[in-house]
Design an enzyme around this catalytic site. Structure first.
Site, PDB file in Angstrom:
ATOM      1  N   GLY A 249       0.862  -1.184   0.000  1.00 22.13           N
ATOM      2  CA  GLY A 249       0.000   0.000   0.000  1.00 22.13           C
ATOM      3  C   GLY A 249       0.896   1.231   0.000  1.00 22.13           C
TER       4      GLY A 249
ATOM      5  CG  HIS B 248       2.117   2.494  17.863  1.00 18.09           C
ATOM      6  ND1 HIS B 248       1.023   1.667  17.944  1.00 18.09           N
ATOM      7  CD2 HIS B 248       2.045   3.075  16.630  1.00 18.09           C
ATOM      8  CE1 HIS B 248       0.312   1.740  16.827  1.00 18.09           C
ATOM      9  NE2 HIS B 248       0.917   2.592  16.013  1.00 18.09           N
TER      10      HIS B 248
ATOM     11  NE  ARG C 266      -3.013  -0.658  14.190  1.00 21.35           N
ATOM     12  CZ  ARG C 266      -2.549   0.528  13.776  1.00 21.35           C
ATOM     13  NH1 ARG C 266      -1.241   0.716  13.642  1.00 21.35           N
ATOM     14  NH2 ARG C 266      -3.371   1.523  13.538  1.00 21.35           N
TER      15      ARG C 266
ATOM     16  CD  GLU D  40       1.026  -0.853  20.276  1.00 20.84           C
ATOM     17  OE1 GLU D  40       0.472   0.254  20.168  1.00 20.84           O
ATOM     18  OE2 GLU D  40       1.576  -1.420  19.332  1.00 20.84           O
TER      19      GLU D  40
ATOM     20  CB  ILE E  77       3.128   2.669   4.701  1.00 18.55           C
ATOM     21  CG1 ILE E  77       2.260   3.820   5.252  1.00 18.55           C
ATOM     22  CG2 ILE E  77       4.382   2.501   5.567  1.00 18.55           C
ATOM     23  CD1 ILE E  77       1.609   3.565   6.593  1.00 18.55           C
TER      24      ILE E  77
HETATM   25  C1  GLV Z   1      -0.769   4.438  13.501  1.00 17.17           C
HETATM   26  O1  GLV Z   1      -0.437   3.364  13.907  1.00 17.17           O
HETATM   27  C2  GLV Z   1      -1.774   4.637  12.509  1.00 17.17           C
HETATM   28  O2  GLV Z   1      -2.490   3.693  12.170  1.00 17.17           O
HETATM   29  O3  GLV Z   1      -1.891   5.761  12.030  1.00 17.17           O
END
Ligand code: GLV
Length: 325
Positions: free
Chosen positions: A156, A286, A238, A267, A158
């Protein structure tokens, strides 16, 4: 006419607040951590909009407590904190914040690649502990990033940004995704492979897929055993994508070389989590999207999405497209 009521469940940046001012009657949870559940449910009972974030569980109970709710605008690209099916059933729009956090998150994934490969955290602790006595040919040697093979799971936005960075490091790029992307294969010089092949061939395996019922536990013992001994697993997506118990075994028994983790099954990660005892596991709390630019962008984008719905316009980042007829 009275302005629509909105609850903002986290202390968002000024860029978002400015947009809300004068348009909605909003209350912001300014403290650290998520609002206590009972306070949250009380505060949302008259709201038409909720600006939520990852620590807030948006589920049937919450929807029942907010009968006027029209939109849940998440301050994140991921939305696994939200029961989207339930929102859809109730005709409530769910939105997220893609694009604005892509560079920051890809940078962080790359920071984990470099830090894990070159043992940066370990090296920093070594120096400060006073153990650095002499320059030694074997001192803190790590893996070479340049010219190695990266396997990207999830191409995707990222994943693509990580691939672009990898090209700068002359890396060979493999990817696995439920959707094959021929135009990107040419553009990024990325080769599509099945998951097992990616795991067998990559020096770095990096996760950039969403968390859902299909991807939960995607990387478990079987998958870790397929990886190379010199390989490093990176997770800035995740936590539940990876079986942490299996990862502990893989890193402590050296089936793989190490891991770089931004996210965890639970978390904040409990301090007795065994992975935290391993020097070959690099961990951060995170912070994938934690650049000033990304966070300002997320605040603005989440406010814009929320306002759009309340103004009767289709929001730019609608997750459950079927609610908009
Ligand atoms: C962070 O983890 C997001 O999903 O933006």
């Amino acid at each position: 006419m009275a302005l629509p009521k909105v609850y903002v469940g986290l202390p968002i940046q000024e860029s978002g607040r400015k947009l809300l001012e004068g348009k909605v009657d909003f209350k912001i949870w300014e403290k650290e951590g998520a609002p206590p559940r009972n306070e949250l449910l009380e505060d949302i009972k008259d709201v038409e909009g909720l600006l939520s974030g990852l620590p807030i569980k948006v589920d049937a109970e919450l929807f029942a407590a907010a009968p006027k709710l029209k939109v849940v605008s998440n301050f994140a690209v991921g939305y696994d904190n939200i029961d989207v099916a339930e929102a859809t059933k109730r005709g409530i729009c769910v939105t997220n914040t893609p694009e604005v956090l892509t560079p920051a998150t890809a940078d962080l994934a790359f920071a984990l690649i470099l830090a894990s490969a070159r043992r940066i955290i370990e090296a920093n602790a070594f120096l400060r502990s006073g153990d650095w006595k002499v320059w030694h040919p074997e001192l803190l040697v790590g893996q070479e990033v340049a010219g190695s093979t990266i396997g990207i799971i999830g191409l995707g936005q990222i994943g693509q940004a990580v691939a672009r960075r990898a090209r700068g490091f002359d890396m060979k790029i493999l990817y696995f995704d439920p959707f094959r992307r021929p135009e990107l294969e040419t553009q990024l010089e990325a080769r599509y492979v099945q998951l097992d092949e990616l795991l067998r061939e990559s020096d770095f395996v990096t996760l950039h897929c969403i968390l859902d019922d299909k991807t939960r536990g995607l990387i478990g013992e079987r998958e870790l055993r397929l990886m190379k001994k010199n390989a490093i697993l990176i997770n800035a997506a995740r936590g539940p994508l990876v079986d942490q118990g299996a990862l502990y075994k893989a890193c402590s028994e050296k089936w793989i070389w190490g891991a770089g983790l931004d996210v965890f099954a639970k978390e904040p990660v409990p301090l007795d989590e065994p992975l935290l005892t391993l020097p070959n596991v690099t961990t951060v709390p995170h912070i994938g999207s934690a650049s000033i630019a990304a966070r300002n962008g997320m605040a603005a984008r989440s406010a814009e999405n929320l306002l759009a719905v309340l103004e009767g316009k289709r929001p730019r980042d609608l997750v459950n497209k079927e609610v908009w007829k």
